[in-house]
Design an enzyme around this catalytic site. Structure first.
Site, mmCIF file in Angstrom:
data_model
loop_
_atom_site.group_PDB
_atom_site.id
_atom_site.type_symbol
_atom_site.label_atom_id
_atom_site.label_comp_id
_atom_site.label_asym_id
_atom_site.label_seq_id
_atom_site.Cartn_x
_atom_site.Cartn_y
_atom_site.Cartn_z
ATOM 1 N N ARG A 219 -12.888 1.089 -6.056
ATOM 2 C CA ARG A 219 -12.559 1.502 -4.690
ATOM 3 C C ARG A 219 -12.396 3.019 -4.608
ATOM 4 O O ARG A 219 -11.362 3.540 -4.224
ATOM 5 C CB ARG A 219 -11.321 0.784 -4.163
ATOM 6 C CG ARG A 219 -11.466 -0.730 -4.160
ATOM 7 C CD ARG A 219 -10.303 -1.425 -3.471
ATOM 8 N NE ARG A 219 -10.470 -2.882 -3.540
ATOM 9 C CZ ARG A 219 -9.636 -3.761 -3.003
ATOM 10 N NH1 ARG A 219 -8.567 -3.327 -2.342
ATOM 11 N NH2 ARG A 219 -9.850 -5.055 -3.119
ATOM 12 N N ASP B 175 -0.863 -2.524 -4.181
ATOM 13 C CA ASP B 175 -2.176 -2.871 -3.636
ATOM 14 C C ASP B 175 -3.024 -1.603 -3.563
ATOM 15 O O ASP B 175 -3.350 -1.032 -4.586
ATOM 16 C CB ASP B 175 -1.996 -3.546 -2.273
ATOM 17 C CG ASP B 175 -3.277 -4.237 -1.792
ATOM 18 O OD1 ASP B 175 -4.269 -4.234 -2.533
ATOM 19 O OD2 ASP B 175 -3.273 -4.766 -0.667
ATOM 20 N N ASP C 6 -5.616 2.786 2.171
ATOM 21 C CA ASP C 6 -6.478 1.797 2.816
ATOM 22 C C ASP C 6 -6.654 2.160 4.280
ATOM 23 O O ASP C 6 -5.678 2.486 4.979
ATOM 24 C CB ASP C 6 -5.875 0.397 2.711
ATOM 25 C CG ASP C 6 -6.044 -0.218 1.322
ATOM 26 O OD1 ASP C 6 -6.589 0.476 0.432
ATOM 27 O OD2 ASP C 6 -5.625 -1.371 1.131
ATOM 28 N N ASP D 283 0.842 -1.198 0.000
ATOM 29 C CA ASP D 283 0.000 0.000 0.000
ATOM 30 C C ASP D 283 0.880 1.252 0.000
ATOM 31 O O ASP D 283 1.986 1.247 0.544
ATOM 32 C CB ASP D 283 -0.879 0.031 1.254
ATOM 33 C CG ASP D 283 -1.867 -1.111 1.308
ATOM 34 O OD1 ASP D 283 -2.286 -1.596 0.247
ATOM 35 O OD2 ASP D 283 -2.221 -1.527 2.435
#
Length: 344
Positions: A233, A176, A180, A153
């Protein structure tokens, strides 16, 4: 009624606009100023909660300037308040690097940042901890940075971390997620970021099975972000209620805009969706969530209808905010999002 946070950020009170972000595809450049960058967050990061009075980062601590990987890693994990100025693009070895409480990490100028690795804000992941520990990471600001080619991330927030402000960054080409937020983290504002050249953009909530950690938490505000051709997302949410999504510009998101699932509640207002096939949905994958939608602008031949329903807490019960006219959002966001608008 929840207490509304009031705070100031003395260390960054003199921020000023110094450069404009690049224009969105198909938009016309404007010479009007994008407006002063905020010196303190709006949204959930401003709320007094969990023993923290708003989000002030490293204010009151020493200021250090770093230009090497070793110095950056040491500075962000050091104990105590600290303002860490990142000078230039720093290549980190692959991996995630821990950030401790009471930190401001801010780029110098328009072209400083991190490549190769990412920042982790939170204790080690655990499924057995179901309430905020006393040593949860808190009070962290990340601003004015470019993130490229992260091995995992770009920014990960986990394990009940709280009072985090992620603002005016440019994030792309990670492995990724770009941003997040999961495992019970809360009271977070994600604002004025430009995300692009990446698929799995912003995730809120670890999994559909993580209700014990996430229910009643994951209170996050997303405002004035530029979701630039990021397919999915944008964000995808679980369990958080309310998740406040306002005044963002969504452009050519080929899968969906906000996808609010697993009992999450999204309050989506004042955004501009352009060429987004499914602008928002509460029925994407897994259990349904809820969406309250108001005063959004939908343009472009490929833009579909929003899929909404259910009830959501009103963010105005937590904090004060002002919603820009959605007809102005494309212009102000494409000129103001990302690094280079903060004078340092």
């Amino acid at each position: 009624m929840h207490r509304k946070g009031t705070l100031f950020l003395a260390a960054l009170a003199t921020l000023a606009v110094t450069a404009a972000a690049p224009a969105a595809p198909g938009s016309s450049p404007s010479s009007a100023p994008a407006g002063l960058a905020e010196s303190a967050p709006t949204g959930f990061a401003s709320v007094d909660a969990w023993g923290q009075n708003g989000t002030t980062g490293g204010a009151g601590g020493p200021t250090v300037t770093v230009s090497t990987a070793a110095d950056l890693i040491a500075a962000v994990r050091a104990e105590g308040p600290r303002i860490v100025r990142v000078n230039g693009m720093i290549q980190l070895p692959a991996g995630m690097y821990d950030v401790s409480s009471d930190k401001t990490i801010v780029g110098v100028g328009a072209s400083s940042g991190i490549s190769g690795g990412g920042l982790n804000i939170g204790l080690p992941a655990s499924d057995t901890v179901t309430s905020p520990p006393a040593n949860a990471v808190h009070n962290v600001i990340i601003r004015n940075l470019t993130f490229r080619n992260a091995s995992d991330d770009s920014i990960n927030v986990q394990m009940f971390s709280h009072h985090i402000w992620i603002d005016h960054n440019d994030l792309s080409a990670g492995y990724d997620g770009l941003i997040d937020i999961k495992r019970g983290s809360s009271y977070i504002t994600v604002s004025w970021n430009h995300t692009h050249h990446h698929t799995k953009n912003m995730l809120l909530g670890h999994s559909d099975k993580n209700a014990a950690q996430d229910t009643g938490r994951l209170k996050v505000t997303y405002h004035h972000n530029w979701y630039d051709r990021t397919p999915q997302r944008n964000p995808r949410t679980r369990f958080g209620d309310p998740v406040h999504i306002y005044n963002n510009y969504f452009f050519d998101n080929s899968d969906t805009g906000p996808a609010c699932n697993a009992d999450s509640g999204c309050f989506i207002e004042g955004n501009h969706f352009e060429e987004v096939e499914e602008p928002m949905t509460n029925s994407y994958s897994g259990p349904d969530g809820s969406i309250v939608e108001r005063n959004n602008l939908f343009t472009g031949e490929e833009t579909g209808e929003p899929v909404v329903g259910g009830s959501v807490e009103n963010p105005a019960d937590y904090y004060d905010y002002t919603v820009d006219d959605p007809r102005t959002v494309k212009d102000i966001v494409t000129r103001g999002a990302g690094p280079g608008t903060i004078g340092l």
